[in-house]
Write a protein that holds these residues in place. Sequence first.
Motif, short mmCIF file in Angstrom:
data_model
loop_
_atom_site.label_atom_id
_atom_site.label_comp_id
_atom_site.label_asym_id
_atom_site.label_seq_id
_atom_site.Cartn_x
_atom_site.Cartn_y
_atom_site.Cartn_z
N ILE A 61 0.82 -1.21 0.00
CA ILE A 61 0.00 0.00 0.00
C ILE A 61 0.86 1.26 0.00
CG2 ILE A 61 -0.21 0.10 2.52
CD1 ILE A 61 -2.90 1.02 -0.09
N ARG A 62 2.10 1.15 0.45
CA ARG A 62 2.99 2.30 0.48
C ARG A 62 3.44 2.72 -0.91
NH1 ARG A 62 7.16 -0.26 4.65
NH2 ARG A 62 6.73 -1.97 3.19
N GLN A 63 3.17 1.87 -1.92
CA GLN A 63 3.50 2.19 -3.31
C GLN A 63 2.27 2.61 -4.10
OE1 GLN A 63 6.76 2.20 -4.01
NE2 GLN A 63 7.08 1.47 -1.91
N ILE A 64 1.15 2.81 -3.40
CA ILE A 64 -0.11 3.16 -4.06
C ILE A 64 -0.59 4.52 -3.56
CG2 ILE A 64 -2.54 2.48 -4.32
CD1 ILE A 64 -1.60 -0.44 -3.84
N GLY A 65 -1.15 5.29 -4.45
CA GLY A 65 -1.76 6.57 -4.06
C GLY A 65 -0.83 7.46 -3.29
N SER A 66 -1.26 7.83 -2.07
CA SER A 66 -0.47 8.74 -1.23
C SER A 66 0.67 8.02 -0.52
CB SER A 66 -1.38 9.38 -0.17
OG SER A 66 -1.85 8.39 0.73
N GLY A 67 0.66 6.68 -0.56
CA GLY A 67 1.67 5.91 0.15
C GLY A 67 1.36 5.71 1.61
N ASN A 68 0.21 6.21 2.05
CA ASN A 68 -0.21 6.10 3.44
C ASN A 68 -0.76 4.71 3.71
OD1 ASN A 68 -2.46 6.65 5.70
ND2 ASN A 68 -0.82 8.14 5.89
N ILE A 69 -0.66 4.24 4.97
CA ILE A 69 -1.12 2.89 5.30
C ILE A 69 -2.55 2.87 5.83
CG2 ILE A 69 1.21 2.07 5.76
CD1 ILE A 69 0.53 2.27 8.78
N GLY A 70 -3.22 4.02 5.83
CA GLY A 70 -4.56 4.11 6.39
C GLY A 70 -5.67 3.73 5.42
N ALA A 71 -6.90 3.73 5.93
CA ALA A 71 -8.06 3.26 5.18
C ALA A 71 -8.35 4.08 3.93
CB ALA A 71 -9.29 3.23 6.09
N LEU A 89 -10.13 0.32 8.30
CA LEU A 89 -10.73 1.37 9.12
C LEU A 89 -11.14 0.82 10.49
CD1 LEU A 89 -11.85 4.30 9.28
CD2 LEU A 89 -14.01 3.38 8.41
N LEU A 90 -11.80 -0.33 10.49
CA LEU A 90 -12.26 -0.93 11.74
C LEU A 90 -11.09 -1.32 12.64
CD1 LEU A 90 -14.53 -2.07 13.51
CD2 LEU A 90 -14.36 -4.21 12.20
N LEU A 91 -10.10 -1.98 12.08
CA LEU A 91 -8.97 -2.44 12.89
C LEU A 91 -8.12 -1.27 13.38
CD1 LEU A 91 -7.95 -5.61 10.87
CD2 LEU A 91 -8.97 -5.53 13.16
N LEU A 100 7.95 0.02 10.81
CA LEU A 100 8.01 0.62 9.47
C LEU A 100 8.95 1.82 9.45
CD1 LEU A 100 4.21 0.50 8.47
CD2 LEU A 100 6.00 -1.20 8.04
N GLY A 101 9.95 1.79 10.30
CA GLY A 101 10.90 2.89 10.33
C GLY A 101 10.27 4.19 10.79
N PHE A 102 9.26 4.08 11.65
CA PHE A 102 8.55 5.23 12.21
C PHE A 102 7.80 6.05 11.16
CE2 PHE A 102 12.17 4.26 14.97
CZ PHE A 102 11.48 3.97 16.15
N LYS A 103 7.45 5.40 10.04
CA LYS A 103 6.68 6.06 8.99
C LYS A 103 5.33 5.36 8.86
CE LYS A 103 10.81 7.38 6.39
NZ LYS A 103 11.55 7.25 5.10
N GLY A 104 4.33 5.89 9.55
CA GLY A 104 3.03 5.24 9.59
C GLY A 104 1.92 6.06 8.98
N GLY A 105 0.73 5.90 9.54
CA GLY A 105 -0.45 6.59 9.01
C GLY A 105 -0.62 7.97 9.62
N LYS A 106 -1.78 8.55 9.36
CA LYS A 106 -2.03 9.91 9.81
C LYS A 106 -2.88 9.98 11.07
CE LYS A 106 -1.10 11.78 5.31
NZ LYS A 106 -1.58 12.50 4.11
N GLY A 107 -3.36 8.83 11.52
CA GLY A 107 -3.94 8.75 12.85
C GLY A 107 -5.42 9.02 12.99
N VAL A 108 -6.13 9.22 11.89
CA VAL A 108 -7.54 9.61 12.00
C VAL A 108 -8.39 8.50 12.59
CG1 VAL A 108 -9.59 10.39 10.75
CG2 VAL A 108 -7.33 11.26 10.10
N ALA A 109 -8.33 7.31 12.03
CA ALA A 109 -9.16 6.21 12.53
C ALA A 109 -8.76 5.82 13.94
CB ALA A 109 -9.07 5.01 11.60
N THR A 110 -7.46 5.74 14.19
CA THR A 110 -6.99 5.38 15.53
C THR A 110 -7.36 6.46 16.53
OG1 THR A 110 -5.16 4.11 14.58
CG2 THR A 110 -4.98 4.72 16.90
N GLY A 111 -7.21 7.71 16.15
CA GLY A 111 -7.62 8.82 17.02
C GLY A 111 -9.10 8.79 17.32
#
Length: 197
Positions: free
Chosen positions: A33-43, A59-61, A99-110
């Motif tokens: 998923i890091r090679q798709i779209g924005s490269g973000n791991i989120g939903a 999103l759920l997880l 992931l080398g401290f490069k993750g998502g943006k935190g919306v679903a988890t927040g």
Amino acid sequence: MDALILAGAGIGYLSGSVPYGLLLTRAAGLGDIRQIGSGNIGATNVLRTGNKKVAAATLLLDALKGVVPVLVLTALWGREAGLVAGLGALLGHVFPVWLGFKGGKGVATGAGVLLAAAWWLGLACALLWLAMARITRISSASALTACAAAPVIALLAGDLPLAAFALVLAAVIIARHHENIRRLLAGTEPRIGEKKK
């Protein structure tokens, strides 16, 4: 108590650092998923693969990895430990050690953290996100609006510790959206379901 708070932060971090978006897209044969779209791991980025089921599962997880540590640590050691665990979960998602401290943006988890910490606040923010998403069809604009509103809603409800906590969560999430903010200002931010140009 300080040791318990530190332990709660660690437990929250480990929960939040599990990269479900990456794991699920790989399991579904969708690639990295890091090679798709924005490269973000989120939903939101997982949705750009075109697989709505995998996006929904992500999103759920991602939300649950915020919910679980808050509920468990609150039940075991009290509200303060639960909130610290929630912050740890958010930081784990945003800066996962795996992931080398490069993750998502935190919306679903927040959102999961807020729902577990104060269901009424989490629900209010989720409804605001949905309303903004319906109006703008832009995920980041919806997330930024809900994040900015969270501490204000908590403050209006008279819960100062929760307002301060929501402010910290919002600051982390908004900071992670700095590129989205630039694109929003430029009018180039993709809409929900669109591939990032």
